[in-house]
Scaffold this motif. Structure first.
Motif, PDB file in Angstrom:
ATOM      1  N   PHE A   1       9.464  82.807  91.046  1.00 60.12           N
ATOM      2  CA  PHE A   1       9.374  83.687  92.210  1.00 60.12           C
ATOM      3  C   PHE A   1       8.368  83.119  93.217  1.00 60.12           C
ATOM      4  O   PHE A   1       8.631  83.074  94.425  1.00 60.12           O
ATOM      5  CB  PHE A   1       8.954  85.074  91.741  1.00 60.12           C
ATOM      6  CG  PHE A   1       8.848  86.115  92.810  1.00 60.12           C
ATOM      7  CD1 PHE A   1       9.977  86.668  93.389  1.00 60.12           C
ATOM      8  CD2 PHE A   1       7.603  86.558  93.230  1.00 60.12           C
ATOM      9  CE1 PHE A   1       9.877  87.641  94.374  1.00 60.12           C
ATOM     10  CE2 PHE A   1       7.493  87.536  94.210  1.00 60.12           C
ATOM     11  CZ  PHE A   1       8.624  88.073  94.787  1.00 60.12           C
ATOM     12  N   PHE A   2       7.211  82.669  92.715  1.00 62.59           N
ATOM     13  CA  PHE A   2       6.194  82.067  93.574  1.00 62.59           C
ATOM     14  C   PHE A   2       6.709  80.778  94.206  1.00 62.59           C
ATOM     15  O   PHE A   2       6.453  80.501  95.383  1.00 62.59           O
ATOM     16  CB  PHE A   2       4.931  81.801  92.768  1.00 62.59           C
ATOM     17  CG  PHE A   2       3.847  81.120  93.554  1.00 62.59           C
ATOM     18  CD1 PHE A   2       3.180  81.786  94.574  1.00 62.59           C
ATOM     19  CD2 PHE A   2       3.496  79.811  93.266  1.00 62.59           C
ATOM     20  CE1 PHE A   2       2.178  81.154  95.303  1.00 62.59           C
ATOM     21  CE2 PHE A   2       2.503  79.179  93.990  1.00 62.59           C
ATOM     22  CZ  PHE A   2       1.839  79.850  95.005  1.00 62.59           C
ATOM     23  N   TYR A   3       7.456  79.982  93.444  1.00 59.29           N
ATOM     24  CA  TYR A   3       8.038  78.755  93.984  1.00 59.29           C
ATOM     25  C   TYR A   3       8.925  79.060  95.193  1.00 59.29           C
ATOM     26  O   TYR A   3       8.933  78.320  96.183  1.00 59.29           O
ATOM     27  CB  TYR A   3       8.878  78.044  92.924  1.00 59.29           C
ATOM     28  CG  TYR A   3       8.089  77.274  91.892  1.00 59.29           C
ATOM     29  CD1 TYR A   3       6.710  77.131  91.980  1.00 59.29           C
ATOM     30  CD2 TYR A   3       8.733  76.672  90.803  1.00 59.29           C
ATOM     31  CE1 TYR A   3       5.994  76.424  91.021  1.00 59.29           C
ATOM     32  CE2 TYR A   3       8.025  75.954  89.844  1.00 59.29           C
ATOM     33  CZ  TYR A   3       6.665  75.847  89.956  1.00 59.29           C
ATOM     34  OH  TYR A   3       5.972  75.137  89.006  1.00 59.29           O
ATOM     35  N   GLY A   4       9.710  80.137  95.091  1.00 55.91           N
ATOM     36  CA  GLY A   4      10.575  80.491  96.205  1.00 55.91           C
ATOM     37  C   GLY A   4       9.790  80.738  97.475  1.00 55.91           C
ATOM     38  O   GLY A   4      10.140  80.230  98.555  1.00 55.91           O
ATOM     39  N   PHE A   5       8.707  81.522  97.370  1.00 56.36           N
ATOM     40  CA  PHE A   5       7.859  81.782  98.543  1.00 56.36           C
ATOM     41  C   PHE A   5       7.247  80.488  99.051  1.00 56.36           C
ATOM     42  O   PHE A   5       7.196  80.238 100.268  1.00 56.36           O
ATOM     43  CB  PHE A   5       6.752  82.770  98.168  1.00 56.36           C
ATOM     44  CG  PHE A   5       5.951  83.261  99.338  1.00 56.36           C
ATOM     45  CD1 PHE A   5       6.277  84.451  99.967  1.00 56.36           C
ATOM     46  CD2 PHE A   5       4.870  82.532  99.813  1.00 56.36           C
ATOM     47  CE1 PHE A   5       5.546  84.902 101.057  1.00 56.36           C
ATOM     48  CE2 PHE A   5       4.134  82.969 100.906  1.00 56.36           C
ATOM     49  CZ  PHE A   5       4.474  84.166 101.522  1.00 56.36           C
ATOM     50  N   LEU A   6       6.816  79.643  98.128  1.00 58.49           N
ATOM     51  CA  LEU A   6       6.142  78.398  98.504  1.00 58.49           C
ATOM     52  C   LEU A   6       7.094  77.448  99.225  1.00 58.49           C
ATOM     53  O   LEU A   6       6.725  76.830 100.238  1.00 58.49           O
ATOM     54  CB  LEU A   6       5.605  77.735  97.234  1.00 58.49           C
ATOM     55  CG  LEU A   6       4.447  76.754  97.365  1.00 58.49           C
ATOM     56  CD1 LEU A   6       3.251  77.419  98.025  1.00 58.49           C
ATOM     57  CD2 LEU A   6       4.078  76.220  95.985  1.00 58.49           C
ATOM     58  N   LEU A   7       8.311  77.334  98.740  1.00 62.25           N
ATOM     59  CA  LEU A   7       9.265  76.400  99.335  1.00 62.25           C
ATOM     60  C   LEU A   7       9.687  76.845 100.733  1.00 62.25           C
ATOM     61  O   LEU A   7       9.980  76.008 101.597  1.00 62.25           O
ATOM     62  CB  LEU A   7      10.486  76.246  98.426  1.00 62.25           C
ATOM     63  CG  LEU A   7      10.198  75.556  97.088  1.00 62.25           C
ATOM     64  CD1 LEU A   7      11.416  75.598  96.181  1.00 62.25           C
ATOM     65  CD2 LEU A   7       9.733  74.118  97.302  1.00 62.25           C
ATOM     66  N   ILE A   8       9.727  78.159 100.964  1.00 58.48           N
ATOM     67  CA  ILE A   8       9.992  78.646 102.318  1.00 58.48           C
ATOM     68  C   ILE A   8       8.800  78.355 103.228  1.00 58.48           C
ATOM     69  O   ILE A   8       8.961  78.080 104.418  1.00 58.48           O
ATOM     70  CB  ILE A   8      10.296  80.154 102.295  1.00 58.48           C
ATOM     71  CG1 ILE A   8      11.701  80.405 101.754  1.00 58.48           C
ATOM     72  CG2 ILE A   8      10.168  80.779 103.688  1.00 58.48           C
ATOM     73  CD1 ILE A   8      12.821  79.901 102.644  1.00 58.48           C
ATOM     74  N   SER A   9       7.594  78.391 102.666  1.00 61.30           N
ATOM     75  CA  SER A   9       6.383  78.190 103.464  1.00 61.30           C
ATOM     76  C   SER A   9       6.287  76.783 104.042  1.00 61.30           C
ATOM     77  O   SER A   9       5.607  76.576 105.047  1.00 61.30           O
ATOM     78  CB  SER A   9       5.137  78.486 102.621  1.00 61.30           C
ATOM     79  OG  SER A   9       5.142  79.825 102.167  1.00 61.30           O
ATOM     80  N   VAL A  10       6.945  75.800 103.418  1.00 60.18           N
ATOM     81  CA  VAL A  10       6.901  74.438 103.966  1.00 60.18           C
ATOM     82  C   VAL A  10       7.999  74.221 104.998  1.00 60.18           C
ATOM     83  O   VAL A  10       8.191  73.101 105.485  1.00 60.18           O
ATOM     84  CB  VAL A  10       7.000  73.377 102.844  1.00 60.18           C
ATOM     85  CG1 VAL A  10       5.853  73.546 101.869  1.00 60.18           C
ATOM     86  CG2 VAL A  10       8.344  73.445 102.115  1.00 60.18           C
TER      87      VAL A  10
END
Length: 391
Positions: free
Chosen positions: A218-227
């Protein structure tokens, strides 16, 4: 900026979930009721789906959370999460899940009587499996609610500081096609060190492997959108590479579990192949979807709103329909076809005529009070979202 490819993936994976739960009726794995004949070979396509279907849903949900936070304060987001996740969970546990438990009880002679002799007097006594109170397939909702609220301070910090050193480092990592495999390290540690001691129960309490694993995705999803666009550029350009990795990873993983006896070294090898396989398929699916599916359509417009009620309803319909054909002498294909048609058709009828059109029923199934309006399909691919895609 809306990404229609994420909507297509979300709708498609939840559609596969329906076929997966229909398949659970026929494979020799534990399920609420079983067909009178079980098919061992069906485990292998089921195992293929099982590797990445839940992980990609949590990644997509994390991505959707980023979009949701762009339009809300932390308090607004928290209240919206409770309304969209907790309220349908309560409604599901009161109305949708009890028929599943009732069918299981009468199928195995654990209860004798009509449904209204079971509900509500017996339906909420004790906790499943010893008792009857359960959230069954709706376990996804409390986990998603927990992750959304627990990680909110981190998400708010990252939103407020988009150019921080951590995000800059992640952007550099994902710019390389091999760099995205650094994300495997936590997943490997969970799979190799936590999974042997904490079986996945979906009971939330004590489900430490599932919590750690799904929260990280779930955190990865937020992180990948952040880049921002760097991630989409990488997976689109190298989608064939990730597809080859997925094919090789699943072949090796399947060969390992079929050929070798379990041991400590086999366990660590299996854990590494499992996470390599699931992450490769997730990256490949994102890459192909970004290249071919980032476009609006009338089908997507309808399906994107319908998918949440379908998810809530589908397993109850599958189990009820399955009860009436479980002991018939039909083969796999007729039963699978009947169950699939009954599940999709029943979900559609209930959604279209008893949920979608009724203003005060809609929030009980995670929908907004008013029917959603979408921009014209010819509007640009980056048009702003009208539906919160974070479920």
């Amino acid at each position: 900026m809306r990404r229609h490819d994420l909507d297509w993936l979300r709708v498609s994976v939840f559609g596969l979930l329906i076929f997966y739960h229909v398949g659970m009726f026929f494979v020799p794995w534990e399920y609420h009721i079983k067909n009178n004949v079980e098919y061992s070979w069906l485990r292998y396509p089921m195992l293929f789906l099982n590797q990445w279907r839940l992980p990609i849903l949590f990644v997509i949900s994390g991505m959707g959370t980023s979009y949701a936070l762009n339009k809300r304060t932390g308090l607004q987001f928290s209240l919206e999460r409770i309304k969209r996740l907790f309220l349908p969970l309560v409604v599901g546990m009161l109305l949708i899940v009890p028929p599943q438990v009732y069918i299981e009880r009468i199928a195995y002679g654990q209860f004798m009587g009509t449904y209204f002799e079971f509900w509500p007097s017996k339906a909420f006594t004790g906790v499943y499996p010893e008792g009857n109170l359960s959230w069954h397939h709706l376990w996804f909702l409390p986990y998603l609610l927990l992750f959304s609220l627990a990680l909110l301070p981190v998400f708010l910090y990252l939103r407020k500081h988009p150019g921080n050193r951590f995000i800059s480092r992640i952007k550099k990592i994902v710019s390389n096609k091999y760099g995205l495999f650094w994300f495997l390290i936590p997943l490997f540690l969970y799979e190799s060190l936590l999974e042997p001691f904490f079986n996945v129960t979906h009971a939330l309490i004590g489900d430490w492997f599932a919590i750690a694993n799904y929260a990280t995705l779930f955190f990865y999803g937020f992180l990948l959108i952040s880049v921002k666009e760097q991630f989409w550029k990488t997976v689109t350009q190298h989608r064939r590479f990730y597809l080859r990795c997925g094919l090789i990873g699943f072949t090796l993983f399947l060969s390992l579990i079929l050929i070798f006896e379990d041991s400590i070294w086999i366990h660590f090898t299996e854990a590494s192949l499992k996470v390599f396989n699931l992450w490769s398929w997730i990256l490949a699916l994102f890459g192909y979807a970004a290249n071919y599916l980032n476009k609006q359509s009338k089908i997507l417009t309808y399906s994107n709103e319908a998918v949440y009620p379908f998810y809530i309803l589908h397993q109850t319909i599958t189990i009820v329909a399955g009860y009436f054909i479980m002991n018939l002498s039909w083969g796999l294909l007729p039963k699978f076809f009947i169950l699939s048609i009954a599940t999709f058709g029943g979900s559609f009828i209930i959604y279209e005529f008893f949920i979608r059109r009724w203003k005060w029923i809609r929030p009980l199934f995670g929908l907004k009070l008013k029917k959603v309006t979408y921009p014209p399909s010819k509007q640009s691919r980056g048009s702003e979202a009208k539906v919160d895609p974070s479920f």
